[in-house]
Design a protein around this motif. Structure first.
Motif, mmCIF file in Angstrom:
data_model
loop_
_atom_site.group_PDB
_atom_site.id
_atom_site.type_symbol
_atom_site.label_atom_id
_atom_site.label_comp_id
_atom_site.label_asym_id
_atom_site.label_seq_id
_atom_site.Cartn_x
_atom_site.Cartn_y
_atom_site.Cartn_z
ATOM 1 N N ILE A 130 -84.229 74.638 34.820
ATOM 2 C CA ILE A 130 -83.193 75.234 33.942
ATOM 3 C C ILE A 130 -81.838 74.606 34.235
ATOM 4 C CG2 ILE A 130 -82.070 77.392 33.246
ATOM 5 C CD1 ILE A 130 -84.571 78.861 34.207
ATOM 6 N N LYS A 131 -81.552 74.445 35.531
ATOM 7 C CA LYS A 131 -80.264 73.840 35.924
ATOM 8 C C LYS A 131 -80.136 72.430 35.362
ATOM 9 C CE LYS A 131 -79.265 76.041 40.361
ATOM 10 N NZ LYS A 131 -79.216 75.771 41.793
ATOM 11 N N PHE A 173 -85.260 77.570 39.813
ATOM 12 C CA PHE A 173 -84.402 77.364 38.627
ATOM 13 C C PHE A 173 -83.980 75.900 38.450
ATOM 14 C CE2 PHE A 173 -83.600 81.676 40.251
ATOM 15 C CZ PHE A 173 -84.076 82.417 39.175
ATOM 16 N N ASP A 189 -83.895 80.734 44.214
ATOM 17 C CA ASP A 189 -83.240 79.453 43.923
ATOM 18 C C ASP A 189 -83.178 78.572 45.171
ATOM 19 O OD1 ASP A 189 -81.862 77.575 42.365
ATOM 20 O OD2 ASP A 189 -79.955 78.239 43.197
ATOM 21 N N ILE A 248 -79.408 72.563 31.686
ATOM 22 C CA ILE A 248 -77.994 72.949 31.474
ATOM 23 C C ILE A 248 -77.073 71.781 31.781
ATOM 24 C CG2 ILE A 248 -76.140 74.434 32.378
ATOM 25 C CD1 ILE A 248 -78.233 76.647 32.599
#
Lengths: 164, 286
Positions: free
Chosen positions: B42-43, B39, B33, B46
């Motif tokens: 993905i973060k 990520f 990360d 989210i």
């Protein structure tokens, strides 16, 4: 010989962890992330120390840490590392903790949380050159002082409910 | 026993294996990360999802804020109300004090007017004590040092006769009010000129004109003033008004009750008549 048993249901642990997860993931209004309490860490540590056979499983704790990391938007894996380390400390020192008096317990909690925060800061420092945030270390230690409240809330109504 | 030890050792080994696995995995995740930004997407997703959820929950958040604001305002208003009530009480007390001062100023102004009108030598006196006994209508007054107040001097208020000095010592004089049972005043009915004697009845609001034959011309509302007879007091000081007349019963005299014109138990300042007597002291208002 009658032995005092502590009955803790899985449902209770699940509920308390869900609430802790909510607080840790969403945060508290008016408190910035570095100084906000990690309620889930306190709950996990409590059940790891007190829960006996029904203590949270390491894989679950790891996943919970991941959820918090994603929800918080911070470094992925930091909270997993934290919760796994807390579980390891609890397993190693749980028996001694239970034999300590209240003041020793609080001192242990405060020092554990402060040390853990420092370790996590060090881990992050290994990868990116960010200095350790002293404020977050102090805040983590201070939130450790709320241990009696955590105990009072979590131990209510279901600890020491029967003799066998 | 060896089997149990083996089991414990095995579970310990399992625990440590899991621990190192988890720690390793966590460190890897942190590495990927922070170093590789693996990520990020993905973060971001989210983050969008969180934004969406908060956006959905916004109306209920507003409602909660309004709810808390309502209770906050209510509490604040209650507090303000309490403070205002306390202020009001304080102001009421001040207002009463002001009303009392205003009344006293009026009384003093009336006395001053009387003093300027009168040819008599007069000295101001202030009430300092009142007798506690219901059978003893006396007061004590203080006068200016050097004022020639002596026993026998008459004390008058702005509206009429109050009493007579019994004794004077230093700057304090004892006064017997005209309402005392032992007090008597020679009076004259202003309308007809009929003379008589008024006696006190022991109450502040009542006097009696005694020994008045039934056929005497006297009416309710008649004003009685001092007659000046006997040389004890000047003529014309208002004493009282007739409030009731009862016809003669067994005796041949009427029972005539009067109401004193002076406020015997209310006023605080009076005048002492200390000079020579004369006939030009008072001219009653009506």
């Amino acid at each position: 010989m009658a032995v005092l048993l502590q009955k803790v249901s899985n449902k209770t642990i699940a509920w308390s962890i869900a609430v802790g997860l909510l607080f840790s993931a969403v945060g508290l209004t008016g408190l910035s992330r570095p100084i906000a309490p990690d309620v889930l860490a306190l709950v996990i540590f409590y059940w790891a120390l007190i829960g006996g056979d029904v203590k949270p499983k390491m894989s679950i704790v790891f996943l919970l840490g991941l959820i918090v990391d994603f929800a918080e938007g911070g470094a992925i894996g930091i909270h997993s590392l934290k919760y796994v380390l807390l579980l390891a400390v609890a397993v190693q020192l749980g028996n001694r903790f239970q034999m300590s008096n209240r003041l020793q317990k609080i001192a242990f909690i405060v020092m554990t949380f402060a040390a853990l925060e420092a370790i996590l800061g060090g881990v992050v420092l290994m990868f990116i050159k960010t200095p350790i945030d002293i404020k977050s270390v102090i805040a983590a230690a201070m939130w450790g002082l709320t241990w009696p409240i955590v105990e009072a809330v979590l131990a209510k109504n279901y600890s020491r409910i029967g003799f066998k | 026993m060896p089997i149990a030890t083996d089991n414990v050792k095995r579970s310990e080994m399992q625990f440590y294996a899991k621990l190192f696995l988890c720690l390793g995995l966590a460190c890897c995740l942190i590495f990927f990360d922070l170093k590789k930004q693996s990520f990020s997407s993905i973060k971001q997703e989210i983050s969008h999802f969180e934004y969406l959820v908060f956006d959905t929950l916004l109306p209920s958040k507003d409602w909660v804020e309004q709810f808390s604001s309502y209770f906050y305002s209510k509490g604040k208003l209650t507090q303000e109300n309490k403070t205002l009530r306390q202020d009001q009480l304080l102001k009421d007390a001040r207002l009463q004090t002001l009303a009392s001062v205003e009344r006293r100023i009026e009384e003093l102004q009336e006395l001053l007017g009387l003093y300027r009108r009168g040819a008599f030598s007069m000295h101001a006196v202030t009430v300092i004590t009142v007798s506690d006994s219901p059978y003893d209508q006396t007061i004590k007054v203080r006068f200016e040092d050097g004022a020639p107040v002596k026993a026998g001097d008459y004390i008058i208020g702005a509206r009429g006769l109050v009493g007579q000095a019994l004794s004077a010592e230093g700057v304090v004089a004892a006064i017997r009010l005209i309402s005392d049972r032992r007090a008597s005043v020679h009076v004259q009915v202003l309308r007809t000129g009929f003379r008589g004697v008024v006696f006190g009845r022991g109450g502040h609001r009542s006097l009696e004109l005694k020994f008045v034959p039934e056929e005497t011309d006297i009416e309710v509302g008649d004003i009685l003033v001092t007659s000046g007879l006997g040389g004890r007091h000047p003529y014309g000081i208002p004493v009282g008004t007739v409030v009731s007349i009862d016809g003669a019963g067994a005796s041949s005299f009427s029972t005539i009750l009067l109401k004193p014109l002076a406020n015997l138990n209310a006023n605080e300042d009076f005048l002492a008549l200390t000079g020579a007597l004369g006939n030009d002291l008072f001219v009653p208002d009506n």
